[in-house]
Design a protein around this motif. Structure first.
Motif, PDB file in Angstrom:
ATOM      1  N   SER A   1      -9.873 -18.937   1.410  1.00  0.00           N
ATOM      2  CA  SER A   1     -11.165 -19.334   0.805  1.00  0.00           C
ATOM      3  C   SER A   1     -12.027 -18.112   0.536  1.00  0.00           C
ATOM      4  CB  SER A   1     -11.991 -20.192   1.778  1.00  0.00           C
ATOM      5  OG  SER A   1     -11.515 -21.454   1.945  1.00  0.00           O
ATOM      6  N   VAL A   2     -12.126 -17.266   1.570  1.00  0.00           N
ATOM      7  CA  VAL A   2     -13.000 -16.096   1.442  1.00  0.00           C
ATOM      8  C   VAL A   2     -12.475 -15.185   0.334  1.00  0.00           C
ATOM      9  CG1 VAL A   2     -13.752 -13.995   2.634  1.00  0.00           C
ATOM     10  CG2 VAL A   2     -13.857 -16.189   3.810  1.00  0.00           C
ATOM     11  N   GLN A   3     -11.164 -14.919   0.395  1.00  0.00           N
ATOM     12  CA  GLN A   3     -10.581 -14.014  -0.611  1.00  0.00           C
ATOM     13  C   GLN A   3     -10.807 -14.567  -2.034  1.00  0.00           C
ATOM     14  OE1 GLN A   3      -8.850 -11.271   0.540  1.00  0.00           O
ATOM     15  NE2 GLN A   3      -7.341 -10.686  -0.957  1.00  0.00           N
TER      16      GLN A   3
ATOM     17  N   ALA B   1     -13.941  -9.565   2.380  1.00  0.00           N
ATOM     18  CA  ALA B   1     -14.887 -10.298   3.240  1.00  0.00           C
ATOM     19  C   ALA B   1     -16.165 -10.520   2.431  1.00  0.00           C
ATOM     20  CB  ALA B   1     -15.183  -9.500   4.507  1.00  0.00           C
ATOM     21  N   PHE B   2     -16.967 -11.466   2.894  1.00  0.00           N
ATOM     22  CA  PHE B   2     -18.187 -11.866   2.181  1.00  0.00           C
ATOM     23  C   PHE B   2     -19.343 -11.840   3.177  1.00  0.00           C
ATOM     24  CE2 PHE B   2     -21.063 -15.464   1.136  1.00  0.00           C
ATOM     25  CZ  PHE B   2     -21.313 -15.292  -0.215  1.00  0.00           C
ATOM     26  N   GLY B   3     -20.296 -10.975   2.960  1.00  0.00           N
ATOM     27  CA  GLY B   3     -21.389 -10.824   3.916  1.00  0.00           C
ATOM     28  C   GLY B   3     -22.693 -11.401   3.403  1.00  0.00           C
ATOM     29  N   LEU B   4     -23.034 -12.595   3.896  1.00  0.00           N
ATOM     30  CA  LEU B   4     -24.331 -13.196   3.565  1.00  0.00           C
ATOM     31  C   LEU B   4     -25.141 -13.412   4.851  1.00  0.00           C
ATOM     32  CD1 LEU B   4     -26.185 -14.442   1.366  1.00  0.00           C
ATOM     33  CD2 LEU B   4     -25.053 -16.625   1.768  1.00  0.00           C
ATOM     34  N   THR B   5     -24.521 -14.062   5.848  1.00  0.00           N
ATOM     35  CA  THR B   5     -25.214 -14.423   7.093  1.00  0.00           C
ATOM     36  C   THR B   5     -25.588 -13.177   7.900  1.00  0.00           C
ATOM     37  OG1 THR B   5     -23.871 -16.422   7.154  1.00  0.00           O
ATOM     38  CG2 THR B   5     -24.987 -15.796   9.197  1.00  0.00           C
TER      39      THR B   5
ATOM     40  N   TRP C   1     -20.875 -13.000  11.903  1.00  0.00           N
ATOM     41  CA  TRP C   1     -20.036 -14.185  11.714  1.00  0.00           C
ATOM     42  C   TRP C   1     -19.240 -14.088  10.422  1.00  0.00           C
ATOM     43  CZ3 TRP C   1     -19.481 -16.559  15.967  1.00  0.00           C
ATOM     44  CH2 TRP C   1     -20.542 -16.723  16.852  1.00  0.00           C
ATOM     45  N   ILE C   2     -18.658 -12.921  10.165  1.00  0.00           N
ATOM     46  CA  ILE C   2     -18.015 -12.722   8.874  1.00  0.00           C
ATOM     47  C   ILE C   2     -16.490 -12.844   8.993  1.00  0.00           C
ATOM     48  CG2 ILE C   2     -17.791 -11.159   6.892  1.00  0.00           C
ATOM     49  CD1 ILE C   2     -20.707 -12.273   7.495  1.00  0.00           C
ATOM     50  N   THR C   3     -15.933 -13.848   8.317  1.00  0.00           N
ATOM     51  CA  THR C   3     -14.481 -14.067   8.296  1.00  0.00           C
ATOM     52  C   THR C   3     -13.799 -12.864   7.643  1.00  0.00           C
ATOM     53  OG1 THR C   3     -14.795 -16.447   8.164  1.00  0.00           O
ATOM     54  CG2 THR C   3     -12.663 -15.610   7.397  1.00  0.00           C
TER      55      THR C   3
ATOM     56  N   THR D   1     -19.950 -26.118  10.457  1.00  0.00           N
ATOM     57  CA  THR D   1     -21.121 -25.223  10.579  1.00  0.00           C
ATOM     58  C   THR D   1     -21.178 -24.188   9.462  1.00  0.00           C
ATOM     59  OG1 THR D   1     -21.170 -25.480  12.978  1.00  0.00           O
ATOM     60  CG2 THR D   1     -22.167 -23.471  12.108  1.00  0.00           C
ATOM     61  N   TYR D   2     -19.997 -23.614   9.111  1.00  0.00           N
ATOM     62  CA  TYR D   2     -20.077 -22.553   8.097  1.00  0.00           C
ATOM     63  C   TYR D   2     -20.105 -23.131   6.688  1.00  0.00           C
ATOM     64  CZ  TYR D   2     -14.777 -22.165   7.863  1.00  0.00           C
ATOM     65  OH  TYR D   2     -13.437 -22.349   7.716  1.00  0.00           O
ATOM     66  N   GLU D   3     -20.408 -22.252   5.748  1.00  0.00           N
ATOM     67  CA  GLU D   3     -20.577 -22.693   4.344  1.00  0.00           C
ATOM     68  C   GLU D   3     -21.707 -23.721   4.236  1.00  0.00           C
ATOM     69  OE1 GLU D   3     -19.218 -21.571   1.757  1.00  0.00           O
ATOM     70  OE2 GLU D   3     -17.376 -20.567   2.396  1.00  0.00           O
ATOM     71  N   GLY D   4     -22.694 -23.601   5.108  1.00  0.00           N
ATOM     72  CA  GLY D   4     -23.802 -24.559   5.145  1.00  0.00           C
ATOM     73  C   GLY D   4     -23.529 -25.593   6.210  1.00  0.00           C
ATOM     74  N   THR D   5     -24.486 -25.751   7.149  1.00  0.00           N
ATOM     75  CA  THR D   5     -24.251 -26.700   8.246  1.00  0.00           C
ATOM     76  C   THR D   5     -24.289 -28.134   7.703  1.00  0.00           C
ATOM     77  OG1 THR D   5     -26.577 -26.986   8.815  1.00  0.00           O
ATOM     78  CG2 THR D   5     -25.433 -25.122   9.869  1.00  0.00           C
TER      79      THR D   5
HETATM   80  P1  FAD Z   1     -28.912 -21.602  12.109  1.00  0.00           P
HETATM   81  O1  FAD Z   1     -29.285 -21.437  10.679  1.00  0.00           O
HETATM   82  O2  FAD Z   1     -29.637 -20.796  13.127  1.00  0.00           O
HETATM   83  O3  FAD Z   1     -29.035 -23.149  12.469  1.00  0.00           O
HETATM   84  C1  FAD Z   1     -29.134 -23.632  13.816  1.00  0.00           C
HETATM   85  C2  FAD Z   1     -29.327 -25.161  13.754  1.00  0.00           C
HETATM   86  O4  FAD Z   1     -30.544 -25.455  13.072  1.00  0.00           O
HETATM   87  C3  FAD Z   1     -28.220 -25.858  12.959  1.00  0.00           C
HETATM   88  O5  FAD Z   1     -27.914 -27.084  13.571  1.00  0.00           O
HETATM   89  C4  FAD Z   1     -28.849 -26.099  11.602  1.00  0.00           C
HETATM   90  O6  FAD Z   1     -28.293 -27.241  10.930  1.00  0.00           O
HETATM   91  C5  FAD Z   1     -30.302 -26.343  11.988  1.00  0.00           C
HETATM   92  N1  FAD Z   1     -31.239 -26.037  10.896  1.00  0.00           N
HETATM   93  C6  FAD Z   1     -31.466 -24.853  10.280  1.00  0.00           C
HETATM   94  N2  FAD Z   1     -32.374 -24.976   9.321  1.00  0.00           N
HETATM   95  C7  FAD Z   1     -32.753 -26.285   9.322  1.00  0.00           C
HETATM   96  C8  FAD Z   1     -33.668 -27.054   8.553  1.00  0.00           C
HETATM   97  N3  FAD Z   1     -34.385 -26.520   7.550  1.00  0.00           N
HETATM   98  N4  FAD Z   1     -33.782 -28.385   8.835  1.00  0.00           N
HETATM   99  C9  FAD Z   1     -33.047 -28.942   9.825  1.00  0.00           C
HETATM  100  N5  FAD Z   1     -32.182 -28.283  10.587  1.00  0.00           N
HETATM  101  C10 FAD Z   1     -32.042 -26.963  10.338  1.00  0.00           C
HETATM  102  N6  FAD Z   1     -21.171 -16.296   6.996  1.00  0.00           N
HETATM  103  C11 FAD Z   1     -20.924 -15.411   5.988  1.00  0.00           C
HETATM  104  O7  FAD Z   1     -21.825 -14.932   5.321  1.00  0.00           O
HETATM  105  N7  FAD Z   1     -19.637 -15.026   5.696  1.00  0.00           N
HETATM  106  C12 FAD Z   1     -18.570 -15.500   6.400  1.00  0.00           C
HETATM  107  O8  FAD Z   1     -17.420 -15.149   6.097  1.00  0.00           O
HETATM  108  C13 FAD Z   1     -18.814 -16.409   7.472  1.00  0.00           C
HETATM  109  N8  FAD Z   1     -17.773 -16.846   8.232  1.00  0.00           N
HETATM  110  C14 FAD Z   1     -18.024 -17.598   9.352  1.00  0.00           C
HETATM  111  C15 FAD Z   1     -16.994 -17.884  10.238  1.00  0.00           C
HETATM  112  C16 FAD Z   1     -17.242 -18.623  11.387  1.00  0.00           C
HETATM  113  C17 FAD Z   1     -16.129 -18.876  12.358  1.00  0.00           C
HETATM  114  C18 FAD Z   1     -18.546 -19.126  11.646  1.00  0.00           C
HETATM  115  C19 FAD Z   1     -18.821 -19.974  12.870  1.00  0.00           C
HETATM  116  C20 FAD Z   1     -19.584 -18.842  10.788  1.00  0.00           C
HETATM  117  C21 FAD Z   1     -19.343 -18.054   9.636  1.00  0.00           C
HETATM  118  N9  FAD Z   1     -20.388 -17.672   8.780  1.00  0.00           N
HETATM  119  C22 FAD Z   1     -20.151 -16.802   7.744  1.00  0.00           C
HETATM  120  C23 FAD Z   1     -21.771 -18.013   9.115  1.00  0.00           C
HETATM  121  C24 FAD Z   1     -22.175 -19.438   8.769  1.00  0.00           C
HETATM  122  O9  FAD Z   1     -22.315 -19.606   7.403  1.00  0.00           O
HETATM  123  C25 FAD Z   1     -23.476 -19.739   9.511  1.00  0.00           C
HETATM  124  O10 FAD Z   1     -23.147 -19.846  10.883  1.00  0.00           O
HETATM  125  C26 FAD Z   1     -24.160 -21.008   9.018  1.00  0.00           C
HETATM  126  O11 FAD Z   1     -24.642 -20.847   7.705  1.00  0.00           O
HETATM  127  C27 FAD Z   1     -25.301 -21.444   9.945  1.00  0.00           C
HETATM  128  O12 FAD Z   1     -26.130 -20.375  10.292  1.00  0.00           O
HETATM  129  P2  FAD Z   1     -26.497 -20.115  11.848  1.00  0.00           P
HETATM  130  O13 FAD Z   1     -25.245 -20.137  12.618  1.00  0.00           O
HETATM  131  O14 FAD Z   1     -27.341 -18.903  11.896  1.00  0.00           O
HETATM  132  O15 FAD Z   1     -27.335 -21.398  12.292  1.00  0.00           O
END
Ligand code: FAD
Ligand code: TGC
Length: 389
Positions: free
Chosen positions: A98-100, A132-136, A166-168, A366-370
Motif C-alpha cells: 500500500s505504502v509503496q 516510505a510516506f511521512g505525514l504523521t 509511526w512510519i511503515t 487506526t492508520y490511514e485515518g482512525t
Molecule cells: P490521535 O490523532 O492522537 O487520536 C487519538 C484518539 O483521538 C483516536 O481515538 C482518535 O480517533 C481520536 N480523535 C482525534 N481527533 C478527534 C476528533 N476531532 N474527534 C473525535 N475523536 C478524535 N502515518 C504515516 O504518516 N505514515 C505511515 O506509513 C504510517 N504507518 C503507520 C503504521 C502503524 C502500524 C500505525 C499504528 C500507524 C501508522 N501511521 C502512519 C500513523 C497513523 O496514521 C496515525 O496513528 C493515525 O492517523 C492516528 O493518529 P494518532 O495515532 O496520533 O492518534
C-alpha cells in the motif's frame, strides 16, 4: 485448501485479467508468505525485504501506474484484488505494498516532475527501492495540518528539520515522500533519500500489532535536500490527503482478505472439531456466528467492488472511500473476534492465523485515518458541517 467465500458471485464481475493477477498473487502468498509469517510475527521481526522485490516481479507494486514508468497499467479493481490477496497473508505485507503503491509511487506520478517520475518510479515498481510516506508526527496524527516539520530555502538547496512517527517501511526505506511546511506555512512534498546527512530512521519496537512490519520514525536534523527533490505539482494538505484516498481504497479491499481468511479457518475448524459427539458447526450458536460473518463479508465485498467501479470511472469521492475503509476494517476486526471464539483455545495460538489478523487489524482501524475520523468525514459530507474543525 483455502476456499474464500463468494456468496454473491463477485467473481463473475471480475475480468480474466483480474482473475489472473488474483491467482498469481494468491499463489505467491501461499508459497512465500504463509509458511513464514507467523514466525516473523511471533519474533517481532519484519518480513524479508526480498519479498518487496518479489512483489515487484508479480506486478503488485504500483499496478495502476502506467507501464511507461514501470507500473502494470492495470485498473483500480486489479489493485483492490491484489490488496485482498496480500492481506489474506498478513496486513504487514499489504501495508508494504500500500505504502509503496499509493503513498510513494502515486504522489511521484501525480505531483512529480518528469525527471522525478523517470528516476524513481521504475525502481519502486520493481521493488529495487523501498518507499516510505511521512505525514504523521509525534504530536500530530489525526490533525496533520498542524505538522511542525519544516524546510527553508537556502538558495541552492532546502534545509529540512523535524520528525515523523509511526512510519511503515521507515527502517528499510531507500526513499521517503515527506510532507513538510515551507516558509509560508504551505504543506509541500519532498523526496528524501537514505544517505542524506542528518536523515535517520529508528525502528519502533514493542508493537503487539503488525509485528511482521517494519515501523519507525523519520528524523530530519538539518537535512540538505536538493531542490529537484521538491514535488512541484501541488501545494497544501490536499496533496497528502489525495494519496490517502488511494491507500484507504486499497485497505477497503485488503480488509476483506483478512476477514475471508478468518472465516475460512473458522468454518473448516467448526466442521472438523467435535464436542458432545457433534461437530461444533452443528450448534445453532456457531451457525449464527458463521452466517452473520458471511453476510458481512458479502456486503463488504460488494461495497469494495462498487467503489472500484466508481474509482475506475473517476467518480469515487473521498467520503465514499472513508465509508468503505471504515466499514470493511470494522467488519474484518469483528470477523476476527467471532472467528477466534469458534476455535476456542486453539484460536489464540499461532497454529491458526486469526489472532494475528485480529492484532494487525487494531492498527488498520487506526492508520490511514482512525475509525472516528472516517465517521466524522461521513458526518461532514452528510451535513456540510465538519465536526473536526
Ligand atoms: P490521535 O490523532 O492522537 O487520536 C487519538 C484518539 O483521538 C483516536 O481515538 C482518535 O480517533 C481520536 N480523535 C482525534 N481527533 C478527534 C476528533 N476531532 N474527534 C473525535 N475523536 C478524535 N502515518 C504515516 O504518516 N505514515 C505511515 O506509513 C504510517 N504507518 C503507520 C503504521 C502503524 C502500524 C500505525 C499504528 C500507524 C501508522 N501511521 C502512519 C500513523 C497513523 O496514521 C496515525 O496513528 C493515525 O492517523 C492516528 O493518529 P494518532 O495515532 O496520533 O492518534
Ligand atoms: P481540510 O480543511 O478538511 O482539508 C484541507 C484540504 O484538503 C482537501 N481534502 C481532501 N482532498 C482530497 N482527498 C481528501 N480525502 C481530502 N480531505 C480534505 C480539502 O478540500 C482542503 O482543500 P483546499 O483546496 O480547500 O485546501 O483539512 P483538516 O485539517 O480540517 O483535516 C481534515 C481531516 C481530519 C479529515 C484530515 O486531516 C484527515 O483525514 N486526518 C486523518 C489523518 C490520516 O489519515 N493520516 C494517515 C497517515 S498515513 C498512514 O496512516 C499510512 S498507514 C500505511 C500502511 O501501513 O498501510
Amino acid at each position: 485448501m483455502y476456499n474464500p467465500p463468494d456468496y454473491y458471485r463477485v467473481d463473475d464481475l471480475l475480468t480474466d485479467e483480474h482473475k489472473l493477477i488474483r491467482d498469481s498473487v494468491r499463489s505467491w502468498v501461499e508459497r512465500k508468505v504463509l509458511p513464514v509469517v507467523d514466525d516473523y510475527a511471533q519474533k517481532h521481526k519484519p518480513l524479508p525485504v526480498s519479498f518487496i522485490r518479489e512483489m515487484g516481479e508479480l506486478g503488485a507494486l504500483g499496478p495502476f501506474i502506467p507501464e511507461k514508468y514501470g507500473g502494470a497499467g492495470l485498473d483500480h479493481i486489479a489493485y483492490g484484488v491484489i490488496m485482498t490477496e496480500l492481506e489474506r497473508g498478513d496486513s504487514a505485507i499489504r501495508s508494504s505494498a500500500s505504502v509503496q503503491s499509493s503513498l510513494v509511487m502515486y504522489p511521484i506520478f501525480e505531483f512529480g516532475s518528469e525527471a522525478q517520475r523517470k528516476k524513481y518510479l521504475p525502481k519502486l515498481a520493481a521493488g529495487e527501492w523501498i518507499g516510505a510516506f511521512g505525514l504523521t508526527e509525534p504530536n500530530h496524527g489525526s490533525d496533520p495540518g498542524s505538522m511542525k516539520t519544516r524546510f527553508t530555502d537556502e538558495g541552492d538547496h532546502y534545509l529540512l528539520n523535524g520528525s515523523k512517527m509511526w512510519i511503515t517501511n521507515a527502517p528499510v526505506c531507500d526513499v521517503a515522500v515527506v510532507w513538510a511546511k515551507d516558509e509560508s506555512g504551505k504543506v509541500r512534498g519532498l523526496i528524501v533519500e537514505r544517505g542524506m546527512e542528518g536523515f535517520t530512521t529508528p525502528e519502533t519496537l514493542k508493537k503487539w500489532s503488525l509485528r511482521a512490519s517494519a515501523t519507525g520514525e523519520l528524523v530530519f536534523d538539518n537535512v540538505r535536500v536538493p531542490k529537484e527533490n521538491l514535488l512541484p505539482g501541488l501545494k497544501g494538505l490536499k496533496g497528502p490527503l489525495m494519496c490517502l484516498n488511494s491507500a484507504r481504497y486499497g485497505i477497503a479491499w485488503g480488509a476483506v482478505g483478512a476477514a475471508m481468511d478468518c472465516y475460512d479457518t473458522a468454518l473448516r475448524y467448526a466442521l472438523e472439531r467435535k464436542q458432545f459427539d457433534r461437530p461444533v458447526a452443528s450448534f445453532q450458536l456457531q451457525q449464527k456466528k458463521l452466517a452473520e460473518i458471511l453476510t458481512e463479508i458479502t456486503k463488504a465485498q460488494l461495497l469494495a467492488w462498487r467503489l472500484g467501479v466508481l474509482k475506475n470511472q473517476g467518480k469515487a469521492t473521498p467520503a465514499q472511500i472513508s465509508m468503505a475503509k471504515r466499514n470493511n476494517v470494522e467488519m474484518a476486526l469483528k470477523t476476527a473476534r467471532e472467528s477466534r471464539q469458534i476455535l476456542g483455545a486453539m484460536g489464540i495460538t499461532g497454529d491458526f492465523p486469526i489472532m494475528r489478523h485480529m492484532m494487525n487489524l487494531e492498527s488498520v482501524i487506526t492508520y490511514e485515518g482512525t475509525h472516528d475520523i472516517h465517521l466524522l468525514i461521513t458526518g461532514a459530507d452528510i451535513t456540510g458541517i465538519p465536526a473536526f474543525d
